[in-house]
Scaffold this motif. Structure first.
Motif, PDB file in Angstrom:
ATOM      1  N   PHE A 222      21.114 -31.511 -14.926  1.00 11.17           N
ATOM      2  CA  PHE A 222      21.522 -30.477 -13.874  1.00 11.17           C
ATOM      3  C   PHE A 222      23.083 -30.334 -14.152  1.00 11.17           C
ATOM      4  O   PHE A 222      23.662 -29.223 -14.361  1.00 11.17           O
ATOM      5  CB  PHE A 222      21.468 -30.614 -12.512  1.00 11.17           C
ATOM      6  CG  PHE A 222      21.875 -29.748 -11.492  1.00 11.17           C
ATOM      7  CD1 PHE A 222      21.469 -28.340 -11.313  1.00 11.17           C
ATOM      8  CD2 PHE A 222      23.066 -29.837 -10.880  1.00 11.17           C
ATOM      9  CE1 PHE A 222      22.066 -27.623 -10.582  1.00 11.17           C
ATOM     10  CE2 PHE A 222      23.852 -29.240 -10.137  1.00 11.17           C
ATOM     11  CZ  PHE A 222      23.310 -27.812  -9.838  1.00 11.17           C
ATOM     12  N   TYR A 223      23.653 -31.339 -14.075  1.00  9.06           N
ATOM     13  CA  TYR A 223      25.090 -31.446 -14.451  1.00  9.06           C
ATOM     14  C   TYR A 223      25.572 -30.913 -15.918  1.00  9.06           C
ATOM     15  O   TYR A 223      26.370 -29.938 -16.046  1.00  9.06           O
ATOM     16  CB  TYR A 223      25.774 -32.770 -14.323  1.00  9.06           C
ATOM     17  CG  TYR A 223      26.949 -33.134 -14.984  1.00  9.06           C
ATOM     18  CD1 TYR A 223      28.141 -32.592 -14.149  1.00  9.06           C
ATOM     19  CD2 TYR A 223      27.541 -33.608 -16.141  1.00  9.06           C
ATOM     20  CE1 TYR A 223      29.546 -32.476 -14.681  1.00  9.06           C
ATOM     21  CE2 TYR A 223      28.639 -33.487 -16.541  1.00  9.06           C
ATOM     22  CZ  TYR A 223      29.655 -33.057 -15.802  1.00  9.06           C
ATOM     23  OH  TYR A 223      30.980 -33.364 -16.242  1.00  9.06           O
ATOM     24  N   HIS A 224      24.681 -31.227 -16.851  1.00 11.91           N
ATOM     25  CA  HIS A 224      25.005 -30.726 -18.279  1.00 11.91           C
ATOM     26  C   HIS A 224      24.717 -29.316 -18.500  1.00 11.91           C
ATOM     27  O   HIS A 224      25.503 -28.538 -19.186  1.00 11.91           O
ATOM     28  CB  HIS A 224      24.072 -31.556 -19.173  1.00 11.91           C
ATOM     29  CG  HIS A 224      24.416 -31.620 -20.613  1.00 11.91           C
ATOM     30  ND1 HIS A 224      25.606 -31.836 -21.233  1.00 11.91           N
ATOM     31  CD2 HIS A 224      23.849 -30.970 -21.609  1.00 11.91           C
ATOM     32  CE1 HIS A 224      25.747 -31.992 -22.424  1.00 11.91           C
ATOM     33  NE2 HIS A 224      24.809 -31.226 -22.680  1.00 11.91           N
ATOM     34  N   ASP A 225      23.640 -28.775 -17.752  1.00  8.31           N
ATOM     35  CA  ASP A 225      23.327 -27.418 -17.549  1.00  8.31           C
ATOM     36  C   ASP A 225      24.477 -26.720 -16.935  1.00  8.31           C
ATOM     37  O   ASP A 225      24.794 -25.545 -17.223  1.00  8.31           O
ATOM     38  CB  ASP A 225      21.933 -27.171 -17.370  1.00  8.31           C
ATOM     39  CG  ASP A 225      21.625 -25.762 -17.203  1.00  8.31           C
ATOM     40  OD1 ASP A 225      21.643 -25.154 -18.159  1.00  8.31           O
ATOM     41  OD2 ASP A 225      20.886 -25.120 -16.292  1.00  8.31           O
ATOM     42  N   PHE A 226      24.804 -27.071 -15.818  1.00  7.69           N
ATOM     43  CA  PHE A 226      25.894 -26.472 -14.971  1.00  7.69           C
ATOM     44  C   PHE A 226      27.263 -26.334 -15.744  1.00  7.69           C
ATOM     45  O   PHE A 226      27.867 -25.395 -15.330  1.00  7.69           O
ATOM     46  CB  PHE A 226      26.218 -27.229 -13.660  1.00  7.69           C
ATOM     47  CG  PHE A 226      26.838 -26.497 -12.585  1.00  7.69           C
ATOM     48  CD1 PHE A 226      26.519 -25.468 -12.132  1.00  7.69           C
ATOM     49  CD2 PHE A 226      27.977 -26.921 -12.221  1.00  7.69           C
ATOM     50  CE1 PHE A 226      27.174 -24.820 -10.766  1.00  7.69           C
ATOM     51  CE2 PHE A 226      29.045 -26.401 -11.402  1.00  7.69           C
ATOM     52  CZ  PHE A 226      28.545 -25.280 -10.679  1.00  7.69           C
ATOM     53  N   THR A 227      27.652 -27.263 -16.526  1.00  4.10           N
ATOM     54  CA  THR A 227      28.909 -27.274 -17.189  1.00  4.10           C
ATOM     55  C   THR A 227      28.865 -26.619 -18.512  1.00  4.10           C
ATOM     56  O   THR A 227      29.898 -26.346 -19.210  1.00  4.10           O
ATOM     57  CB  THR A 227      29.325 -28.704 -17.331  1.00  4.10           C
ATOM     58  OG1 THR A 227      28.490 -29.438 -18.392  1.00  4.10           O
ATOM     59  CG2 THR A 227      29.715 -29.575 -16.023  1.00  4.10           C
ATOM     60  N   GLY A 228      27.564 -25.958 -18.894  1.00  3.01           N
ATOM     61  CA  GLY A 228      27.344 -25.235 -20.050  1.00  3.01           C
ATOM     62  C   GLY A 228      27.218 -26.240 -21.066  1.00  3.01           C
ATOM     63  O   GLY A 228      27.367 -25.398 -22.350  1.00  3.01           O
ATOM     64  N   GLY A 229      26.883 -27.288 -21.388  1.00  5.85           N
ATOM     65  CA  GLY A 229      26.520 -27.979 -22.492  1.00  5.85           C
ATOM     66  C   GLY A 229      25.140 -27.814 -22.966  1.00  5.85           C
ATOM     67  O   GLY A 229      24.556 -27.171 -22.381  1.00  5.85           O
ATOM     68  N   ARG A 230      25.131 -27.867 -24.313  1.00  5.89           N
ATOM     69  CA  ARG A 230      23.824 -27.700 -25.002  1.00  5.89           C
ATOM     70  C   ARG A 230      23.245 -28.831 -25.536  1.00  5.89           C
ATOM     71  O   ARG A 230      24.081 -29.714 -26.474  1.00  5.89           O
ATOM     72  CB  ARG A 230      24.262 -26.826 -26.253  1.00  5.89           C
ATOM     73  CG  ARG A 230      24.865 -25.588 -25.526  1.00  5.89           C
ATOM     74  CD  ARG A 230      24.904 -24.399 -26.678  1.00  5.89           C
ATOM     75  NE  ARG A 230      23.315 -24.139 -27.304  1.00  5.89           N
ATOM     76  CZ  ARG A 230      23.219 -23.067 -28.119  1.00  5.89           C
ATOM     77  NH1 ARG A 230      24.286 -22.283 -28.373  1.00  5.89           N
ATOM     78  NH2 ARG A 230      21.934 -22.890 -28.221  1.00  5.89           N
ATOM     79  N   MET A 231      22.115 -29.249 -25.152  1.00  8.93           N
ATOM     80  CA  MET A 231      21.338 -30.442 -25.470  1.00  8.93           C
ATOM     81  C   MET A 231      20.597 -30.268 -26.755  1.00  8.93           C
ATOM     82  O   MET A 231      20.140 -28.840 -27.112  1.00  8.93           O
ATOM     83  CB  MET A 231      20.318 -30.967 -24.516  1.00  8.93           C
ATOM     84  CG  MET A 231      21.100 -31.544 -23.224  1.00  8.93           C
ATOM     85  SD  MET A 231      19.867 -32.077 -22.312  1.00  8.93           S
ATOM     86  CE  MET A 231      20.885 -32.806 -20.961  1.00  8.93           C
ATOM     87  N   PHE A 232      20.418 -31.093 -27.569  1.00 11.53           N
ATOM     88  CA  PHE A 232      19.573 -31.072 -28.971  1.00 11.53           C
ATOM     89  C   PHE A 232      20.081 -30.039 -29.849  1.00 11.53           C
ATOM     90  O   PHE A 232      19.116 -29.437 -30.496  1.00 11.53           O
ATOM     91  CB  PHE A 232      18.049 -30.750 -28.509  1.00 11.53           C
ATOM     92  CG  PHE A 232      17.493 -31.784 -27.230  1.00 11.53           C
ATOM     93  CD1 PHE A 232      17.532 -33.064 -27.496  1.00 11.53           C
ATOM     94  CD2 PHE A 232      17.074 -31.206 -26.221  1.00 11.53           C
ATOM     95  CE1 PHE A 232      17.102 -33.822 -26.594  1.00 11.53           C
ATOM     96  CE2 PHE A 232      16.871 -32.071 -25.116  1.00 11.53           C
ATOM     97  CZ  PHE A 232      16.681 -33.443 -25.256  1.00 11.53           C
TER      98      PHE A 232
END
Length: 53
Positions: free
Chosen positions: A26-36
């Motif tokens: 949730f934190y990673h998505d909320f801050t605009g980060g991109r996984m993978f």
């Protein structure tokens, strides 16, 4: 946090993981980060080479 006498004591690390993973996602998505995504990977672009007839 969890008493040694509780039946949840043996699952304490699983419970922590189940709480921490969605919180991190949730934190990673909320801050605009991109996984993978990796820098060597090309991204699709509609104005790129080639076209569809």
């Amino acid at each position: 946090m969890i008493n040694k006498n509780s039946f949840l004591y043996i699952y304490r690390w699983s419970i922590a993981f189940v709480i921490a993973l969605p919180a991190f996602m949730f934190y990673h998505d909320f801050t605009g980060g991109r996984m993978f995504t990796f820098s060597g990977q090309q991204q699709w672009n509609s104005s790129g080479p080639g076209y569809h007839k």
